[in-house]
Structure formats: structure tokens, C-alpha cells
Design an enzyme around this catalytic site. Sequence first.
Site, PDB file in Angstrom:
ATOM      1  N   ASP A  81       3.208   2.500 -10.877  1.00  0.00           N
ATOM      2  CA  ASP A  81       2.215   2.137  -9.866  1.00  0.00           C
ATOM      3  C   ASP A  81       1.207   1.118 -10.387  1.00  0.00           C
ATOM      4  OD1 ASP A  81       0.958   2.232  -7.403  1.00  0.00           O
ATOM      5  OD2 ASP A  81      -0.155   4.063  -7.811  1.00  0.00           O
TER       6      ASP A  81
ATOM      7  N   HIS B  30      -3.172  -4.522  -1.282  1.00  0.00           N
ATOM      8  CA  HIS B  30      -4.040  -4.122  -0.167  1.00  0.00           C
ATOM      9  C   HIS B  30      -4.497  -5.294   0.695  1.00  0.00           C
ATOM     10  CE1 HIS B  30      -5.422  -0.195  -2.431  1.00  0.00           C
ATOM     11  NE2 HIS B  30      -4.101  -0.409  -2.477  1.00  0.00           N
TER      12      HIS B  30
ATOM     13  N   GLU C 142      -1.329   8.738  -1.398  1.00  0.00           N
ATOM     14  CA  GLU C 142      -1.993   8.361  -2.649  1.00  0.00           C
ATOM     15  C   GLU C 142      -3.134   7.399  -2.395  1.00  0.00           C
ATOM     16  OE1 GLU C 142      -2.681   5.884  -6.316  1.00  0.00           O
ATOM     17  OE2 GLU C 142      -2.112   5.280  -4.283  1.00  0.00           O
ATOM     18  N   GLU C 143      -2.966   6.518  -1.417  1.00  0.00           N
ATOM     19  CA  GLU C 143      -3.972   5.485  -1.176  1.00  0.00           C
ATOM     20  C   GLU C 143      -5.294   6.041  -0.652  1.00  0.00           C
ATOM     21  OE1 GLU C 143      -3.829   2.683  -2.242  1.00  0.00           O
ATOM     22  OE2 GLU C 143      -1.763   1.961  -2.340  1.00  0.00           O
TER      23      GLU C 143
ATOM     24  N   ASP D  34       3.095   5.863   0.759  1.00  0.00           N
ATOM     25  CA  ASP D  34       2.129   5.395   1.760  1.00  0.00           C
ATOM     26  C   ASP D  34       1.570   4.038   1.339  1.00  0.00           C
ATOM     27  OD1 ASP D  34       0.637   6.637  -0.401  1.00  0.00           O
ATOM     28  OD2 ASP D  34      -1.145   6.451   0.868  1.00  0.00           O
TER      29      ASP D  34
ATOM     30  N   ASP E 193       2.690  -1.988  -3.415  1.00  0.00           N
ATOM     31  CA  ASP E 193       1.942  -0.811  -3.845  1.00  0.00           C
ATOM     32  C   ASP E 193       2.194   0.286  -2.811  1.00  0.00           C
ATOM     33  OD1 ASP E 193       0.104   1.001  -4.834  1.00  0.00           O
ATOM     34  OD2 ASP E 193      -1.654  -0.159  -4.268  1.00  0.00           O
TER      35      ASP E 193
ATOM     36  N   HIS F 244       4.387   6.573  -4.928  1.00  0.00           N
ATOM     37  CA  HIS F 244       3.945   7.003  -3.590  1.00  0.00           C
ATOM     38  C   HIS F 244       4.489   6.064  -2.524  1.00  0.00           C
ATOM     39  CE1 HIS F 244       0.732   3.878  -3.073  1.00  0.00           C
ATOM     40  NE2 HIS F 244       0.634   3.972  -4.390  1.00  0.00           N
TER      41      HIS F 244
END
EC number: 3.4.11.4
Length: 413
Positions: free
Chosen positions: A198, A384, A175-176, A80, A141, A78
Site C-alpha cells: 500500500d 486521492h 481502509e481509506e 476501497d 491506492d 484494501h
Amino acid sequence: MQHIIDRFISYVTIDTESDPNSTTTPSTPKQWNLATQLVEELKTIGLQDVTIDDKAYIMATLPSNVDFKVPTIGFISHFDTSPDFTGANVNPQVIPNYDGGDIVLNSDKNIVLSPKYFKDLLQYRGQTLITTDGTTLLGADDKAGITEIVTAMEYLIQHPEIKHGKIRIGFTPDEEIGRGAHHFDVDQFGADWAYTMDGSQVGELEYENFNAAGAKITFKGKSVHPGYAKGKMINSMLIANEFINALPKGETPEETRGYEGFFHVHHLSGSIEESVVELIIRDHNKTKFEKRKALIEKITKKINKKFAKQFGENIAIAEINDQYYNMKEKVLPVKHIVDIAEQAMKEVGIKPLIKPIRGGTDGSQLSYKGLPCPNIFAGGHNFHGKYEYVPVESIQKAIEVIVKIAELTAIRK
């Protein structure tokens, strides 16, 4: 290695933060900036059937170079980044030959990435790390995953002596915020199975994840002048607190690990008249998962019964929605796809770390849409947040694993 660094940095410096409050797909217009760049890059390196739909889902094909039938496999990541921490103005720092000591991310703000706290750093002495500057997340990520897939496809195109079947790749938005697989067209993708790139540290191979649900409980109250409130005021914030205190002690993210499930209160807002508690429910075991949801209902009903006479109607309203399920149920019947990935890791000198995901990936939802999809490491750590980093050597190893999986899948039986 510089080619990998340059590609990765070209991705992470484009802000692609998703937005859980948006109703569009992608949830933020800025995700298109990287999506359109990726489409052109895939064409440039020589992939075929490169497509992007009106929701920014990207697919492409590397045709088979063998003259016998082999399974069509896929690799998915992903683009995003998480809304938990800003992804705007990412300024990566490259740390060559890491010496095992503290890394000053930002001297002005005294932000230090230290192995005294983040012990995993010590695994990467002598390697090249890419970190943040302490003011943003990095975006490994899952832009590390995208880097790995694109580079692996480029390598296979440049080395036709490596035999492989048809390979499909897919890049997704959002996805997040749990929507990465919502509009993924499994039939159009056309793979027998796939792998999401991932995961975190080198060697991770995962085909079990949480069953997941989100809950929102709204508590009502009655506001009365505090000097004359005896027997009249109902403070919804205190009822919300009563609900939280009724949840099992020790079953929170910070006190659980492995296969242990939890309740995670992540949002609390309120006034006397109305308070809202939002939480997520997680458990690998489906039976325990259902019991956790039932407990929310039980606590809510108990509170309603307590205030029924005084309030005259339900004072607590619970909304519980399932989010995704444990992919294990869908992957076990085709366990050979995990075995292939495990063998690929061993053949490129990696010790496989097979463990459950304490979270979810696009792969969990895709598995339930008919595309079995285990998860493979992408190499990053501390996702994150401002302490996120990725060793370049980990990205390189993931590229080797992709190439080896492609090779192993094309062995004539």
C-alpha cells in the site's frame, strides 16, 4: 504485461468509494461488487480456503510446498478508494513508452499531468503509465496492491519450482476512512507476520508511521441584533478563528515533511450561535504526539476561562480521539521481517527506500492487534485525486518482490 494491465483496469473500473459518515461495514454497498468478484477470481487461480465474511473481509491461502516448517506470512491490501475524490466511472488511459513530456488527461477541461509540477514522472521515461481521464481518481491506492498480490499468487501456483511456505492473503474494506483493520480477524488470518502492499513509488519500505488522533472542537455563541450587540453578542466563528490562530505556526501538512508532525484543520463550519472546527493531529514521536493533544486542551481551557464570566459555562468543548499509533514499536522487536523485504528488493534489482509513512495503513493497526505488518510500495503516485497514475513496470516489480519474499522466507535454516 498486458495481463497485469487488464487485471488492474478490471478492478479500478468498479466504484468502491468508502463513506466516513456511514456506520456500516463495508461503509458503502458498492464495495461488495469488487469483493465478490475477487472471491471468484481467487478461487479460479487456485487459492484455497477462500472466505468472505459478512463485513466483506476476504482471506485465502496458498499452501506451503516445502516439507519443513517455515513461518506463515501474509500479504494485505484494501479495495476501497478514498472519498476525497470521486471514484465513479473511472476511465483509465494507458500511455505506452512515456516520453517525459506533458500528458493531457482531459483536453476539454485542460487538465494536464506535467513533469514540471509532478517531477516524479521523469523517473518513468520509456515505461507504460496508467492515468486517469482527469475527472476521477484512478484507484491505484490500493487496487495496484490487490493486482500485485493476486498476480504474485497466480505466478507461484503456476511455478511450483519456486519454494515457499504457507501464504495468507487478505483484502479489506474501508481502509481509506481508517477502519480497514477494525474487523480484521488476526487469529483467523493465522500469519506470523504480514506486509501491506500500500505504499507509493518503487522501493518504498516503511515500518514507521504517524501516531494519529482526530479532534472536534465545538464553539458556542450568542446571537443578538448587530445594532444592539455591544457587550451581548458572542460570535462563535470569531472564537473558532481565535482557536485556529493559537495553533503553532508552520506546523501544518503543507509546511512539514519527514518526521515533522502537524495539526491539520480540515473542516470548519459555523454560525454566530455555533461553530465546529475539525482537525487531525499527527506525530511520529509518541511524547510529542501527547503534547500536541495536550495543547488542544490547553488552548480550549484558555478560551473557556476568557469567556467564563460572560457565557456562564464552557464555551468551547473539545473531543479528541486516538486513531492509530506508530507501528515501529511493534515491528522493531521482529525487525528481521523488514530485513527480508529489504533483501527481496535488492535481489530483484530495486534500491530500498526505507522511510517513515506520513500517514497510516491497515498495517499500523494490525501491528497493534498482534500481526506485525510493514508496508511495501504498490507503485502509484498522486493518490486521492485526478492526477493519480501508476507505472505498469512498478506493479511488475512489486509482484517480483512478493514472490521473492515468499522464496526467502522458505529457505531452510
